[in-house]
Write a protein that holds these residues in place. Structure first.
Motif, PDB file in Angstrom:
ATOM      1  N   VAL A 143       0.836  -1.210   0.000  1.00  0.00           N
ATOM      2  CA  VAL A 143       0.000   0.000   0.000  1.00  0.00           C
ATOM      3  C   VAL A 143       0.871   1.261   0.000  1.00  0.00           C
ATOM      4  CG1 VAL A 143      -1.987  -1.140   1.044  1.00  0.00           C
ATOM      5  CG2 VAL A 143      -0.262  -0.095   2.520  1.00  0.00           C
ATOM      6  N   CYS A 144       2.049   1.191   0.635  1.00  0.00           N
ATOM      7  CA  CYS A 144       2.949   2.351   0.571  1.00  0.00           C
ATOM      8  C   CYS A 144       3.419   2.588  -0.870  1.00  0.00           C
ATOM      9  CB  CYS A 144       4.159   2.146   1.482  1.00  0.00           C
ATOM     10  SG  CYS A 144       3.814   2.381   3.229  1.00  0.00           S
ATOM     11  N   VAL A 145       3.733   1.521  -1.577  1.00  0.00           N
ATOM     12  CA  VAL A 145       4.189   1.648  -2.962  1.00  0.00           C
ATOM     13  C   VAL A 145       3.098   2.273  -3.828  1.00  0.00           C
ATOM     14  CG1 VAL A 145       4.806   0.349  -5.045  1.00  0.00           C
ATOM     15  CG2 VAL A 145       5.900  -0.189  -2.855  1.00  0.00           C
ATOM     16  N   VAL A 146       1.862   1.761  -3.720  1.00  0.00           N
ATOM     17  CA  VAL A 146       0.798   2.284  -4.581  1.00  0.00           C
ATOM     18  C   VAL A 146       0.449   3.724  -4.213  1.00  0.00           C
ATOM     19  CG1 VAL A 146      -0.164  -0.007  -5.059  1.00  0.00           C
ATOM     20  CG2 VAL A 146      -1.053   1.333  -3.151  1.00  0.00           C
ATOM     21  N   PHE A 147       0.526   4.070  -2.929  1.00  0.00           N
ATOM     22  CA  PHE A 147       0.189   5.443  -2.532  1.00  0.00           C
ATOM     23  C   PHE A 147       1.217   6.436  -3.067  1.00  0.00           C
ATOM     24  CE2 PHE A 147       0.598   9.042   0.404  1.00  0.00           C
ATOM     25  CZ  PHE A 147      -0.691   9.545   0.361  1.00  0.00           C
ATOM     26  N   PHE A 148       2.476   6.206  -2.728  1.00  0.00           N
ATOM     27  CA  PHE A 148       3.490   7.184  -3.115  1.00  0.00           C
ATOM     28  C   PHE A 148       3.746   7.152  -4.631  1.00  0.00           C
ATOM     29  CE2 PHE A 148       4.453   6.829   1.445  1.00  0.00           C
ATOM     30  CZ  PHE A 148       4.439   8.179   1.773  1.00  0.00           C
ATOM     31  N   TRP A 149       3.561   5.991  -5.263  1.00  0.00           N
ATOM     32  CA  TRP A 149       3.661   5.947  -6.719  1.00  0.00           C
ATOM     33  C   TRP A 149       2.598   6.834  -7.356  1.00  0.00           C
ATOM     34  CZ3 TRP A 149      -0.197   3.567  -9.821  1.00  0.00           C
ATOM     35  CH2 TRP A 149       0.094   3.547 -11.199  1.00  0.00           C
ATOM     36  N   HIS A 150       1.376   6.768  -6.817  1.00  0.00           N
ATOM     37  CA  HIS A 150       0.282   7.580  -7.357  1.00  0.00           C
ATOM     38  C   HIS A 150       0.528   9.067  -7.098  1.00  0.00           C
ATOM     39  CE1 HIS A 150      -3.666   6.984  -9.247  1.00  0.00           C
ATOM     40  NE2 HIS A 150      -4.046   8.113  -8.637  1.00  0.00           N
ATOM     41  N   ILE A 151       1.043   9.415  -5.917  1.00  0.00           N
ATOM     42  CA  ILE A 151       1.308  10.821  -5.585  1.00  0.00           C
ATOM     43  C   ILE A 151       2.435  11.366  -6.473  1.00  0.00           C
ATOM     44  CG2 ILE A 151       2.231  12.349  -3.789  1.00  0.00           C
ATOM     45  CD1 ILE A 151      -0.695  11.622  -3.371  1.00  0.00           C
ATOM     46  N   HIS A 152       3.507  10.594  -6.574  1.00  0.00           N
ATOM     47  CA  HIS A 152       4.637  11.069  -7.370  1.00  0.00           C
ATOM     48  C   HIS A 152       4.289  11.146  -8.860  1.00  0.00           C
ATOM     49  CE1 HIS A 152       7.875  11.513  -4.467  1.00  0.00           C
ATOM     50  NE2 HIS A 152       7.415  10.426  -3.855  1.00  0.00           N
ATOM     51  N   ALA A 153       3.435  10.262  -9.332  1.00  0.00           N
ATOM     52  CA  ALA A 153       3.061  10.268 -10.747  1.00  0.00           C
ATOM     53  C   ALA A 153       2.340  11.547 -11.138  1.00  0.00           C
ATOM     54  CB  ALA A 153       2.193   9.051 -11.061  1.00  0.00           C
ATOM     55  N   ALA A 154       1.723  12.219 -10.167  1.00  0.00           N
ATOM     56  CA  ALA A 154       0.997  13.464 -10.469  1.00  0.00           C
ATOM     57  C   ALA A 154       1.946  14.621 -10.710  1.00  0.00           C
ATOM     58  CB  ALA A 154       0.033  13.792  -9.331  1.00  0.00           C
ATOM     59  N   GLY A 155       3.197  14.530 -10.197  1.00  0.00           N
ATOM     60  CA  GLY A 155       4.172  15.590 -10.379  1.00  0.00           C
ATOM     61  C   GLY A 155       3.850  16.862  -9.632  1.00  0.00           C
ATOM     62  N   ILE A 156       3.145  16.758  -8.528  1.00  0.00           N
ATOM     63  CA  ILE A 156       2.750  17.920  -7.729  1.00  0.00           C
ATOM     64  C   ILE A 156       3.544  17.902  -6.432  1.00  0.00           C
ATOM     65  CG2 ILE A 156       0.836  19.129  -6.606  1.00  0.00           C
ATOM     66  CD1 ILE A 156      -1.057  17.665  -8.490  1.00  0.00           C
ATOM     67  N   PRO A 157       4.118  19.034  -5.993  1.00  0.00           N
ATOM     68  CA  PRO A 157       4.830  19.075  -4.701  1.00  0.00           C
ATOM     69  C   PRO A 157       3.896  18.713  -3.542  1.00  0.00           C
ATOM     70  CG  PRO A 157       5.289  21.023  -6.002  1.00  0.00           C
ATOM     71  CD  PRO A 157       4.179  20.328  -6.709  1.00  0.00           C
ATOM     72  N   TYR A 158       4.476  18.114  -2.492  1.00  0.00           N
ATOM     73  CA  TYR A 158       3.690  17.712  -1.326  1.00  0.00           C
ATOM     74  C   TYR A 158       2.871  18.865  -0.765  1.00  0.00           C
ATOM     75  CZ  TYR A 158       6.230  13.250  -0.999  1.00  0.00           C
ATOM     76  OH  TYR A 158       6.744  12.002  -1.232  1.00  0.00           O
ATOM     77  N   SER A 159       3.481  20.061  -0.696  1.00  0.00           N
ATOM     78  CA  SER A 159       2.841  21.197  -0.026  1.00  0.00           C
ATOM     79  C   SER A 159       1.566  21.659  -0.723  1.00  0.00           C
ATOM     80  CB  SER A 159       3.815  22.360   0.083  1.00  0.00           C
ATOM     81  OG  SER A 159       4.242  22.760  -1.209  1.00  0.00           O
ATOM     82  N   ARG A 160       1.352  21.275  -1.988  1.00  0.00           N
ATOM     83  CA  ARG A 160       0.200  21.766  -2.724  1.00  0.00           C
ATOM     84  C   ARG A 160      -0.983  20.804  -2.692  1.00  0.00           C
ATOM     85  NH1 ARG A 160       1.975  23.883  -8.399  1.00  0.00           N
ATOM     86  NH2 ARG A 160      -0.308  24.051  -8.503  1.00  0.00           N
ATOM     87  N   PHE A 161      -0.781  19.648  -2.046  1.00  0.00           N
ATOM     88  CA  PHE A 161      -1.898  18.696  -1.940  1.00  0.00           C
ATOM     89  C   PHE A 161      -2.894  19.160  -0.883  1.00  0.00           C
ATOM     90  CE2 PHE A 161       0.887  15.738  -4.180  1.00  0.00           C
ATOM     91  CZ  PHE A 161      -0.022  15.074  -4.992  1.00  0.00           C
ATOM     92  N   THR A 162      -4.201  19.064  -1.218  1.00  0.00           N
ATOM     93  CA  THR A 162      -5.270  19.357  -0.270  1.00  0.00           C
ATOM     94  C   THR A 162      -6.205  18.152  -0.203  1.00  0.00           C
ATOM     95  OG1 THR A 162      -6.742  20.298  -1.945  1.00  0.00           O
ATOM     96  CG2 THR A 162      -5.162  21.806  -0.863  1.00  0.00           C
ATOM     97  N   GLU A 163      -7.100  18.160   0.780  1.00  0.00           N
ATOM     98  CA  GLU A 163      -8.015  17.027   0.952  1.00  0.00           C
ATOM     99  C   GLU A 163      -8.948  16.855  -0.238  1.00  0.00           C
ATOM    100  OE1 GLU A 163     -10.097  17.430   4.598  1.00  0.00           O
ATOM    101  OE2 GLU A 163      -8.369  16.953   5.844  1.00  0.00           O
ATOM    102  N   ASP A 164      -9.208  17.950  -0.976  1.00  0.00           N
ATOM    103  CA  ASP A 164     -10.134  17.859  -2.098  1.00  0.00           C
ATOM    104  C   ASP A 164      -9.432  17.589  -3.418  1.00  0.00           C
ATOM    105  OD1 ASP A 164     -12.336  18.330  -0.468  1.00  0.00           O
ATOM    106  OD2 ASP A 164     -12.032  20.515  -0.577  1.00  0.00           O
TER     107      ASP A 164
END
Length: 945
Positions: free
Chosen positions: A812-833
């Motif tokens: 689940v860690c692999v699929v989560f961070f793979w999906h986050i990194h694939a978006a190419g968005i910095p961590y600080s710009r992620f919101t709940e929506d």
């Protein structure tokens, strides 16, 4: 003994049997009435009402039961429930403090509260249902009895008896209160329910020397049965003041014992709650200095704590134990407390009673000797089912024995219609049980006792007494008008009065050689542990023949050997318990020789000289000596023991670390039944006091059900370990992504607390229940009992949790961070929506659900391949897994549920990736099992063993 209360003393029931400072059994019969302030005409109606108001009803108090609301409230005292209630309250508080309030926080608080309510409802429903099923009527005390009131015989409800009442007793009556006999005509009483002895005991109305009340031959006691004779007696104790009531109070005072599973679950709950609070607090302390909002950080830490608490465990445990309860009920074993199911699996010692537990509590003729030949008799108990070998050769012997008897056989239908003992669905005997056995043997030989009595009616009788040890009756033949005397009694006494013997249909003189052959036959039957009676006859001149004439110059017809037969299934059950490493100790109130004979028949005793200890010897032992005795030889018989002795023996075994099961049916067994780890009462023949004290009731009175219950109990424990591995392994998969996100600086959680609750209750409970329904493993009864000190979370169990949980967490860690990194968005710009974030947390939740589907298949066995036992062999598990996957799909695709869980729809490729990780988990577990089978073939089987 204490002073008997008489009218004029203070209110309250009588508590003893003394009168005018002297024990009541020492008072002459004529003085008993004055001692108890009554008369030979009995009490007057007004006096009876006054005494009933003073002493209360003649009934035992019902055991106190918690009210429905108290039972429901008790479900909220579980440590997991308390932790979640506190968490819910704090979450509500956080919602109030948030500005603006966050609906997600509110939903989390409501969800946690709903979990607690659901768990409590399931646990309450299971326990309440079991208790309701276990309630029984108070059948030991008869509904009515015959008394003298104002000189007239009346039938009154038994609960209305009062001290001073004069009761009339006849063969077949149950005694309704403790009474002192004032008239007794050849009276015998069966005290099995009170003392554990199945033999009828003679009673007299004469005064006796002072001594223990239970040994007084001029007293009869509540709960016992009159098997022969007639009597008048005066009541001196009623209700709780009786000897039966004393044992009832002793049983009520005995503290209940916690089962090993209760202790281990309580320990596990404390540790899990402590770890959850510690980790939650640590994460809160780490995130606050980073500038995260205080309330949001607190809710985040609370979510971590919720992730670690196995919310579904209480419900899963309760329902899984209930599955065991239902399985046992189908095997005629009613379990009143759910946790007792598992405790049976850890039983190391069974202390078993004899009468009614190992034996039928029904005398049965098994051998008939006549004319130099032995004739076996088949069938057991009072049902006239069976046959006598060569019945024509013993017809006259059995006919004489039946005619010279006062007992009566009552078929099941007649017993039910009479109303005297509602609930008896089997044959029973009114009168002496020995005579009942003779009637049954006669019917097995094709003799109708009633027809024989009609053809040769009785015209005179010389009752049995303990001096001459025989009984004789005189009958007149309707056909010929001739008179015959029939005699039965002790072989030695009867043989001395015989001058002839019936030898294969003809009368021969009783020579010394024939006499020696009869003696040898008697000795042979006695050596088999049989009670032996002889029967004889002679022609007489008329009905006025004297006793000496009727009982001399006799012709011996033969011998009858009888016993209280062991239950046919007991030997196999004893062998099964022995194979399972369970020690069986007989603890009985019966005679040592009788106990040893029965123990040998059921294979409890195999050695030539077992250790036999009486209650008197136990009295002379201190605790150290008793501990040494119990630690000694495996074959141990404890005979002539009292309820206090039984409790002391159980306590001594427990002091040695044993898990003790006690079986019994009489009121004398009740204290030990309650004090034991597992009290097992007989349902059909047992007393209400015994059934009330026990946690398990054998509805068919079969000792074999104990071995079955142990097998199912061991299976329950194994299955509990299976679903614990299943439940806790995914907790790691829920916690690790949160910790990883914290330490890499991701501002949001990879999985929310509401999602975790959905997994725990929506996707995990049903598969865990299906694991709890796995059938017992074939070798479950070949293993030694589990130690009381063995931990539920052993090193083996923890190893499997970490192994399987680690694989899931990695996936689940692999699929989560793979999906986050694939978006190419910095961590600080992620919101709940953010759509990508919602897809990522949906991937985490779905990944846990999918991997748990494969995990459920993996944990079904410890060493054996799941493919060997068959993937489809537990269809309920597959159905439960599919339900979880369907629920996850609904959370992913349905807009209403998307709004609640902040999820997003997944693509087919996402599901394929998750299925690949699940298959990897199953393959890794199958590889581990293969390595275990290949490199550790001698390793102990079973999870964590």
């Amino acid at each position: 003994m204490t002073q008997l209360l008489t009218p004029g003393d203070g209110p309250g029931p009588p508590t003893g049997a003394e009168a005018a400072g002297s024990p009541l059994q020492t008072v002459a019969p004529g003085d008993v009435f004055a001692a108890l302030d009554t008369s030979p005409r009995g009490l007057g109606a007004a006096d009876a009402v006054t005494r009933r108001d003073r002493y209360g009803p003649n009934e035992l108090p019902r055991a106190g039961r918690r009210g429905v609301w108290r039972q429901l409230a008790a479900q909220f005292t579980d440590l997991f429930a308390i932790v979640l209630l506190v968490a819910s309250a704090i979450t509500f508080l956080a919602y109030v403090l948030q500005q603006p309030p966050d609906a997600g926080t509110f939903r989390l608080a409501v969800a946690i509260l709903a979990v607690v309510v659901l768990n409590a409802s399931i646990g309450f429903a299971q326990e309440y249902s079991a208790e309701r099923t276990a309630q029984s009527l108070q059948a030991m005390v008869p509904h009515t009895c015959r008394v003298l009131r104002d000189g007239e015989r009346r039938e009154v409800p038994a609960r209305e008896l009062v001290p001073g009442d004069v009761v009339v007793l006849e063969a077949g009556d149950a005694v309704s209160a403790d009474c002192r006999l004032v008239e007794a005509h050849e009276v015998s009483v069966n005290n099995a329910a009170l003392t554990g002895e199945s033999d009828a005991v003679g009673r007299t109305g004469d005064a006796e020397a002072a001594g223990p009340l239970l040994e007084a031959r001029n007293c009869v006691f509540m709960g016992t049965d009159v098997v022969a004779g007639t009597a008048k007696a005066v009541v001196f104790a009623t209700g709780p003041a009786t000897e039966f009531g004393r044992i009832f109070r002793l049983a009520s005072a005995a503290p209940g014992q916690k089962t090993p599973l209760q202790l281990q679950v309580a320990s596990m709950a404390r540790r899990v709650a402590g770890v959850a609070l510690a980790i939650g607090a640590a994460l809160f302390a780490v995130r606050v200095p980073t500038g995260q909002p205080f309330v949001e950080t607190f809710v985040f830490a609370l979510g971590v704590m919720v992730a670690l608490v196995p919310e579904g465990l209480p419900a899963t445990l309760s329902v899984s134990l209930a599955i065991g309860v239902r399985r046992m009920a189908r095997r005629h074993a009613l379990v009143k407390k759910l946790l007792a199911v598992e405790a049976l699996g850890s039983t190391t010692v069974v202390c078993t009673d004899k009468t009614g537990t190992l034996t039928q509590a029904e005398m049965t003729v098994t051998q008939v000797w006549a004319g130099g030949a032995s004739h076996p008799v088949s069938g057991v108990g009072y049902a006239p089912v069976g046959e006598v070998t060569d019945p024509l050769a013993v017809r006259e012997l059995l006919r004489a024995a039946a005619l010279c008897s006062n007992a009566r056989l009552v078929p099941p239908l007649a017993a039910d219609q009479s109303g005297s003992r509602a609930g008896h669905r089997s044959w029973r005997v009114l009168g002496d049980t020995t005579e009942g056995a003779l009637l049954v043997a006669a019917e097995k030989a094709g003799i109708d006792p009633a027809a024989e009595e009609d053809a040769a009616p009785r015209v005179a009788e010389n009752p049995f007494d303990s001096v001459r040890k025989m009984m004789s009756t005189v009958h007149r033949s309707r056909d010929s008008g001739t008179y015959h005397a029939y005699v039965k009694g002790a072989p030695q006494e009867l043989l001395a009065r015989c001058t002839g013997i019936d030898w294969k249909g003809e009368r021969r003189a009783l020579t010394d050689e024939l006499r020696a052959e009869v003696v040898a036959a008697n000795d042979e039957l006695a050596s088999q542990g049989l009670r032996v009676l002889a029967a004889a006859w002679r022609p007489v001149s008329g009905s006025d023949v004297t006793q000496d004439e009727a009982e001399s110059g006799l012709t011996l017809l033969g011998l009858l050997g009888m016993l209280d037969p062991p239950r046919p299934e007991v030997s196999a059950a004893v062998d099964a318990c022995r194979q399972a490493g369970i020690r069986i100790v007989m603890v009985t109130g019966d005679h040592p020789l009788t106990a040893e004979a029965v123990a040998r028949r059921v294979d409890i005793v195999r050695q030539a000289a077992p250790t036999v200890v009486t209650g008197a010897s136990l009295d002379s032992m201190d605790d150290d000596a008793l501990d040494g005795l119990l630690a000694g030889p495996a074959e141990l018989l404890l005979c002539r023991v009292s309820p206090e002795h039984k409790m002391r023996v159980v306590t001594a075994f427990q002091r040695r670390g044993e898990v003790v099961a006690v079986t019994g049916d009489g009121a004398n067994d009740a204290p030990a039944l309650k004090h034991a780890d597992i009290g097992v009462a007989m349902g059909a023949s047992g007393t209400d006091v015994a059934r009330e004290a026990a946690v398990m009731v054998l509805l068919d009175d079969s000792f074999a059900s104990i071995a079955t219950a142990v097998r199912l109990g061991r299976s329950v424990y194994q299955n509990i370990r299976k679903f614990l591995i299943y439940l806790f392994s995914h907790n790691i998969a829920e916690l690790v992504p949160i910790l990883a996100a914290t330490f890499v600086g991701f501002p949001l959680v990879p999985i929310t607390a509401v999602q975790i609750l959905a997994i725990d209750l929506g996707s995990d409970v049903l598969p865990a229940l299906a694991l709890g329904a796995e059938p017992p493993e074939p070798d479950v009864m070949d293993r030694p009992p589990r130690s009381r000190r063995e931990r539920l979370f052993s090193a083996g169990v923890m190893g499997r949790i970490l192994f399987l949980g680690g694989i899931q967490a990695l996936g689940v860690c692999v699929v989560f961070f793979w999906h986050i990194h694939a978006a190419g968005i910095p961590y600080s710009r992620f919101t709940e929506d953010d759509a990508v974030y919602r897809e990522a947390i949906t991937m985490v939740q779905a990944g846990i659900v999918v991997s748990q589907f494969f995990n459920a298949l993996a944990v079904r066995t410890e060493r054996q391949s799941v493919f060997r036992i068959g993937l489809l062999s537990n269809p309920w598990l597959l159905a439960a897994g599919c339900f979880g996957l369907g629920l996850m799909a609904a959370i992913s695709y349905l807009p209403a549920l998307q709004a609640v869980f902040h999820t997003a729809p997944l693509a087919a490729a996402d599901w394929a990736v998750l299925a690949g990780f699940g298959a990897l988990l199953l393959a890794a577990e199958e590889t581990r099992k293969w390595w275990l089978r290949s490199h550790r073939p001698g390793a102990r089987k079973g999870a964590g063993r």
